[in-house]
Design an enzyme around this catalytic site. Sequence first.
Site, PDB file in Angstrom:
ATOM      1  N   ASN A  15      -0.544   8.717   2.583  1.00  0.00           N
ATOM      2  CA  ASN A  15      -1.819   8.012   2.735  1.00  0.00           C
ATOM      3  C   ASN A  15      -1.791   6.944   3.821  1.00  0.00           C
ATOM      4  OD1 ASN A  15      -3.363   9.413   0.935  1.00  0.00           O
ATOM      5  ND2 ASN A  15      -3.344   7.861  -0.669  1.00  0.00           N
ATOM      6  N   GLU A  16      -0.924   5.935   3.641  1.00  0.00           N
ATOM      7  CA  GLU A  16      -0.965   4.831   4.591  1.00  0.00           C
ATOM      8  C   GLU A  16       0.326   4.010   4.599  1.00  0.00           C
ATOM      9  OE1 GLU A  16      -1.423   3.338   0.863  1.00  0.00           O
ATOM     10  OE2 GLU A  16      -3.264   4.229   1.627  1.00  0.00           O
ATOM     11  N   LEU A  70     -10.430   2.854   3.262  1.00  0.00           N
ATOM     12  CA  LEU A  70     -11.869   2.781   3.024  1.00  0.00           C
ATOM     13  C   LEU A  70     -12.251   1.451   2.388  1.00  0.00           C
ATOM     14  CD1 LEU A  70     -14.593   4.260   3.146  1.00  0.00           C
ATOM     15  CD2 LEU A  70     -14.071   5.218   0.890  1.00  0.00           C
ATOM     16  N   SER A  71     -11.417   0.979   1.456  1.00  0.00           N
ATOM     17  CA  SER A  71     -11.717  -0.289   0.788  1.00  0.00           C
ATOM     18  C   SER A  71     -11.621  -1.475   1.736  1.00  0.00           C
ATOM     19  CB  SER A  71     -10.766  -0.495  -0.399  1.00  0.00           C
ATOM     20  OG  SER A  71      -9.439  -0.762   0.034  1.00  0.00           O
ATOM     21  N   ASP A 116      -4.691 -10.867   6.909  1.00  0.00           N
ATOM     22  CA  ASP A 116      -3.924 -10.566   5.697  1.00  0.00           C
ATOM     23  C   ASP A 116      -2.904  -9.477   5.989  1.00  0.00           C
ATOM     24  OD1 ASP A 116      -5.382 -12.402   4.295  1.00  0.00           O
ATOM     25  OD2 ASP A 116      -6.409 -10.977   3.004  1.00  0.00           O
ATOM     26  N   TYR A 163      -7.042   3.271   0.455  1.00  0.00           N
ATOM     27  CA  TYR A 163      -6.964   1.844   0.778  1.00  0.00           C
ATOM     28  C   TYR A 163      -7.746   1.534   2.057  1.00  0.00           C
ATOM     29  CZ  TYR A 163      -4.431  -2.695   0.665  1.00  0.00           C
ATOM     30  OH  TYR A 163      -4.089  -4.015   0.585  1.00  0.00           O
ATOM     31  N   ASP A 219      -4.737  11.588  -7.823  1.00  0.00           N
ATOM     32  CA  ASP A 219      -4.080  11.477  -6.521  1.00  0.00           C
ATOM     33  C   ASP A 219      -2.777  10.686  -6.605  1.00  0.00           C
ATOM     34  OD1 ASP A 219      -6.026  12.976  -5.332  1.00  0.00           O
ATOM     35  OD2 ASP A 219      -7.053  11.307  -4.354  1.00  0.00           O
ATOM     36  N   HIS A 232      -4.625 -13.521  13.385  1.00  0.00           N
ATOM     37  CA  HIS A 232      -4.127 -13.888  12.059  1.00  0.00           C
ATOM     38  C   HIS A 232      -4.914 -13.062  11.047  1.00  0.00           C
ATOM     39  CE1 HIS A 232      -1.934 -16.569   9.340  1.00  0.00           C
ATOM     40  NE2 HIS A 232      -2.985 -16.418   8.540  1.00  0.00           N
ATOM     41  N   ALA A 244      -8.939  -8.374   6.789  1.00  0.00           N
ATOM     42  CA  ALA A 244      -9.419  -9.760   6.766  1.00  0.00           C
ATOM     43  C   ALA A 244      -8.880 -10.562   7.944  1.00  0.00           C
ATOM     44  CB  ALA A 244      -9.049 -10.431   5.442  1.00  0.00           C
TER      45      ALA A 244
END
Length: 280
Positions: free
Chosen positions: A143-144, A190-191, A175, A188, A70, A173, A210
């Site tokens: 993708n993103e 999904l992770s 990441d 990404y 990919d 706040h 996060a």
Amino acid sequence: MDAEDEVTVGIVAQRNNDRAQSLATQLVDALERNGVAAAVDDETGAAIGERCVSVAEMNGFDLVVSIGGDGTFLFVAREAGGAPIVGVNLGEVGFLNAVAPENAVEAVTALVAERHETGEIGGRAVKRLRASGEGWTLEPALNEVVVHGPKRGSGGGATIDIRVDGQRYAESHADGVLVATPTGSTAYNLSEGGPLVRPSVDALVVTQMAAADPMPPLVIDNTSELTLTVRDAETAYAISDGRNRQRLEPPASVTVTTADDPVTLAGPPVNFFGALEKLE
């Protein structure tokens, strides 16, 4: 064959992959035996001694073949996304590459035959994302798009306000914040705990990364306009498909919308559920 009927196929092989280079050679031979002009990317051409052009020059070709995983497909889409692309899967999962290596010659020659018969190579239009801000626009993302603080982890995040068509969805706040297409939902997104979205669904996914005060991941219509406003950080970044990057000086806003120029996926459709079985 009349000049107006000439078909040109570009072939991009995964770098430093002998199997991909061998398959590129097979494809060139098969195409040229049928009177089809074929060219490989610069690096592959240097390795196998075939006619080569830059991947960007393939943008106007009738078809581009991506051989690899990919990551290779994303690279080809970024550089030559104006041409129909068919992916040959040498990776583990292959959400973008529908053709098995042993079927590559047959699949590519069938697409060329379609071009001769109908005058075009059909396929599925896959929407991309465009991220922009004051005085800048990133290359479209298949993708993103990610907006994040100076680094991941403790002390590295930022306060990010998320608005959908002007209405606030969340502020925390975090990441970062990730906006994914259905194609990118398996990557990404999904992770980071985002949902899987079947590729045929016209939607976008918004996933916080996060966050201190998280909201559930949000699925929205792909006609929506997202505004991500970053505060409380010395610096931040907007990133398209993990590669194209824009440095931000908070407070700064990033607008994410569907891009005007989709990518055309040629060839057979990906077996989405079959590919899911390969995920670990």
